[in-house]
Design an enzyme around this catalytic site. Structure first.
Site, PDB file in Angstrom:
ATOM      1  N   ASP A 261       0.867  -1.169   0.000  1.00 23.67           N
ATOM      2  CA  ASP A 261       0.000   0.000   0.000  1.00 23.67           C
ATOM      3  C   ASP A 261       0.912   1.231   0.000  1.00 23.67           C
ATOM      4  O   ASP A 261       2.137   1.119   0.136  1.00 23.67           O
ATOM      5  CB  ASP A 261      -0.976  -0.018   1.197  1.00 23.67           C
TER       6      ASP A 261
HETATM    7  C1  BGC Z   1      -5.116   3.252   0.290  1.00 25.71           C
HETATM    8  C2  BGC Z   1      -5.318   2.242  -0.815  1.00 25.71           C
HETATM    9  C3  BGC Z   1      -5.186   2.888  -2.158  1.00 25.71           C
HETATM   10  C4  BGC Z   1      -3.810   3.564  -2.236  1.00 25.71           C
HETATM   11  C5  BGC Z   1      -3.525   4.215  -3.578  1.00 25.71           C
HETATM   12  C6  BGC Z   1      -3.867   4.082   0.092  1.00 25.71           C
HETATM   13  O1  BGC Z   1      -3.830   5.145   0.969  1.00 25.71           O
HETATM   14  O2  BGC Z   1      -5.064   2.579   1.524  1.00 25.71           O
HETATM   15  O3  BGC Z   1      -6.585   1.664  -0.676  1.00 25.71           O
HETATM   16  O4  BGC Z   1      -5.324   1.939  -3.175  1.00 25.71           O
HETATM   17  O5  BGC Z   1      -3.751   4.553  -1.228  1.00 25.71           O
HETATM   18  O6  BGC Z   1      -4.302   5.324  -3.784  1.00 25.71           O
END
Ligand code: BGC
Length: 747
Positions: A261
């Site tokens: 993530d």
């Molecule tokens: C979130 C994810 C997301 C990623 C990219 C993160 O902060 O937890 O769900 O896909 O950002 O935007």
């Protein structure tokens, strides 16, 4: 040459730097690579072959321009893949995932995912960071909005349906995108509902509550998985080899790509697992193949491959060769993913000659149907549906709202696409409703300010509360019926938006009090991203509709239900608490030892300061406009051996005057087991459409595997067992109001 041969040929030719470059997953940000922006940091990465994929491009043209630049910068011509957060629709924003889950309509969920995939693919995207399949039982956690709700079986079926919708029959099909199951795992169970907080839970709960949706998505062929920010039982997921390499790739048989993530690898340091080289080694070793945004793989892997790592304080010792082997493993997985997407055969796959976006008009139609199917009717004292000639007042901060209807994580949606409720009602009835503001969305200015920082403008009305309420009362008195449009702002729910007390904000509760006093029949519609505690509101309302944030056609779906153009069919995918202090809450809680029959009533689970009569709406609950009668369930046999097919049959009848879409739910309980088991758990459901007066027989197949459960002293020693003896089957319209039969497994 087949895919694997292409991958191996590339692996043989690639330098270490080229391999490490493939592990870098970057955000497009402002990084356009043409014209004046030629020397952006992103452009420099592309020129140096230091990016494997990019997420967040906003058009086909910009993705294509980035691909050209990447190919020019790659000695071996290895293309990028492009990803985006397509959580509940792309340009066409559908209801929030938690709302869609309340439809219990798997075909509809698959259809919305397929539509979103077609829109995303038309813009050059190859992968979506979806479906989000974190089971969640805590309304304080803001990301309940993105979740499929509290139940593992419903969530698993949703995970499979959404994966099918995104990917189609095989990865790389035109108009389709790769799914990315997230967030692996138990991200939906943080301490006290605080986003990103860690999780401590029994392995049995992990295996039977939080992992099944991932297993279902993997069985459906999901191409990728994203790792969660939290720790599970003391080990941050970005370093959790036991769950990634062990469960995911081992037990569940996943052979796709694992991405971190956002800056998740870097965050291992504040988690307490060591400064960068140690955190990087841990993440790579644990099986995180790509590093999103943080660039820690890029910065630290060259040295790690040269020197290896001795970190006794972290219990980690890796030789230079071992690190090189781990880099190869991750790079091979990135290349294999690209090969499966068709990108190694054609680097412009998905970027040239792509099918056009599906029609926005079809998208609107689907979004409207989805919105109507997602709203849950909780109460109706013969008030709904309204007659189109009724004089209606719409009161409250959401009566004419657009922006909040999109809901959280609608990064490619536009508020202009939302038809607000006042316009939707006028279009449907030919009569403009009276509209009054009534109350602000939040009471405290500091909270409004904080929400603004989160990206939503929380409007307020500068008049005093007395004036606002006076207007609201006047609008109600001048009308045949008043519809109170209350709830929370879009970014009240969402990432990093945990709430201490998830309930209808106080100023809006005062609005409901004022409207109830007028005596005008009162419909309350709740627009929210999470299950808000409703308190006494359900007593005050004559009709109550939980409409969530319904996307671009959310208010139109609500209008359809209010005026009978659509039948209410939503069923809660999460329990609705009466009081915010009751969370986490789920229908399938484990039984406890107290109250013990016959002992002092004082010794019991529950709260001293919460009355036993509070109204909470159970999981699975929802009303229609018909009148349903459930017959008694009957089993084809009451004793069976493990391999035998057993059927449970019952008749359901719609004795009302209108059509009904009924979700017949089958729960089970296992009264004597080797460990504590849930009080009851969903094992199947069937949706039937019944016209007025229609009666149908519903048949469920019962099989022994539905009663398997894990015993897991550790994750490495899991045993799935099933016992002979009596089980109970409970069938009904929700998790509470059921009739039961007993079945004995002889073996
Ligand atoms: C979130 C994810 C997301 C990623 C990219 C993160 O902060 O937890 O769900 O896909 O950002 O935007």
């Amino acid at each position: 040459m087949d895919d694997q041969e292409i991958v191996e040929r590339l692996m043989a030719e690639m330098t270490l730097a080229e391999k490490i470059g493939q592990l870098n997953l970057l955000a497009a940000g402002e990084g356009l690579v043409t014209g004046a922006a030629q020397h952006t940091p992103l452009a420099r990465r592309l020129d140096a072959g230091q990016a494997g994929a990019i997420f967040g491009t906003k058009s086909l043209e910009s993705a294509r321009a980035m691909q050209e630049r990447a190919l020019a910068g790659s000695r071996l011509g290895i293309p990028l893949f492009f990803a985006e957060d397509v959580i509940h629709g792309h340009r066409t924003v559908f209801p929030l995932n938690i709302a869609l889950a309340c439809s219990w309509d798997l075909d509809l969920i698959e259809e919305t995912a397929a539509f979103a995939a077609a829109e995303a693919a038309s813009e050059g995207l190859h992968q979506v960071f979806a479906p989000m399949i974190d089971v969640s039982r805590d309304a304080r956690w803001g990301r309940v909005a993105e979740s499929p709700g509290e139940d593992p079986l419903l969530s698993a079926r949703i995970a499979a349906a959404a994966t099918r919708g995104f990917q189609g029959a095989e990865l790389g099909a035109p108009g389709k995108v790769a799914a990315c199951l997230k967030h692996f795992v138990a991200y939906g169970a943080p301490q006290s509902g605080r986003d990103y907080d860690n999780v401590s839970l029994a392995w049995e709960d992990l295996l039977s509550i939080y992992l099944p949706p991932f297993a279902a998505g993997i069985t459906e062929g999901a191409g990728s998985v994203m790792v969660a920010f939290n720790a599970v039982n003391k080990m941050p997921m970005h370093a959790n080899g036991a769950l990634i390499e062990g469960w995911l790739r081992g037990a569940a048989g996943f052979d796709g790509l694992v991405v971190s993530d956002y800056t998740g690898v870097k965050e291992l340091t504040p988690h307490g697992l060591g400064a960068a080289p140690v955190g990087v080694a841990r993440a790579l070793h644990a099986g995180v193949d790509m590093d999103m945004v943080g660039e820690d793989y890029l910065s630290h892997l060259p040295t790690l491959v040269r020197d290896g790592l001795e970190a006794p304080e972290a219990g980690l010792s890796l030789s230079a060769d071992q690190v090189a082997g781990l880099v190869d493993r991750a790079c091979r997985r990135v290349l294999t993913f690209k090969a499966r997407l068709g990108l190694l055969a054609d680097p412009y796959r998905g970027l040239s000659g792509v099918p056009a976006a599906p029609s926005r008009r079809d998208g609107r139609k689907l979004a409207r149907k989805a919105a109507a199917r997602s709203a849950v009717l909780l109460k109706n004292d013969d008030l709904l549906p309204l007659s189109s000639s009724a004089k209606v007042a719409l009161v409250g901060p959401f009566a004419a709202d657009r922006a909040n209807m999109l809901g959280t994580w609608s990064v490619s949606g536009r508020a202009e696409d939302v038809v607000p409720l006042d316009s939707a009602v006028e279009a449907l009835t030919g009569r403009a409703p009276v509209v009054a503001w009534g109350a602000d969305i939040v009471d405290e200015p500091w909270l409004a300010q904080r929400l603004n920082v989160h990206g939503v403008t929380v409007e307020s009305d500068p008049r005093s509360e007395t004036e606002k309420l006076r207007d609201a009362r006047a609008a109600a008195r001048a009308s045949d019926v008043v519809v109170a449009c209350v709830g929370e702002a879009k970014e009240h729910a969402g990432e990093s938006s945990s709430l201490l007390a998830p309930e209808i904000p106080a100023s809006q509760r005062r609005l409901i009090d004022a409207l109830a006093e007028t005596g005008t029949p009162l419909v309350v519609v709740v627009f929210a991203g999470r299950p808000l505690a409703l308190g006494t509101l359900s007593d005050q309302a004559d009709a109550l509709l939980y409409a969530w944030h319904g996307g671009i056609a959310g208010p139109e779906g609500v209008a359809d239900i209010l005026f009978g153009a659509a039948v209410p069919a939503g069923r809660l995918a999460v329990s609705l608490p009466a009081h915010p202090g009751e969370v986490p809450l789920s229908y399938d809680a484990d039984p406890t030892g107290r109250p013990f029959p016959g002992t002092f009533a004082k010794f019991r689970t529950g709260w001293l300061d919460l009355s036993d009569d509070v109204k909470r709406f159970p999981f699975g609950f929802g009303l229609g406009y018909g009148k349903m009668h459930y017959g008694s369930p009957e089993l084809s046999m009451t004793e069976a051996a493990a391999g035998q097919g057993v059927q449970l049959r019952l008749s359901v009848e719609n004795a009302g005057p209108g059509e009904v879409v009924e979700t017949v739910q089958l729960y089970a309980s296992d009264p004597v087991a080797r460990v504590v088991r849930p009080g009851r758990f969903l094992i199947d459901f069937k949706q039937v459409r019944l016209s007025a007066g229609e009666r149908r027989e519903v048949v469920f197949d019962i099989f022994a595997d539905q009663f398997r459960y894990p015993i897991a002293p550790t994750l490495e020693a899991v045993e799935w067992v099933r016992d002979p003896g009596v089980v109970r089957l409970h069938v009904g319209p929700n998790s509470r109001d059921t009739s039961s039969v007993e079945l004995t497994w002889q073996t």
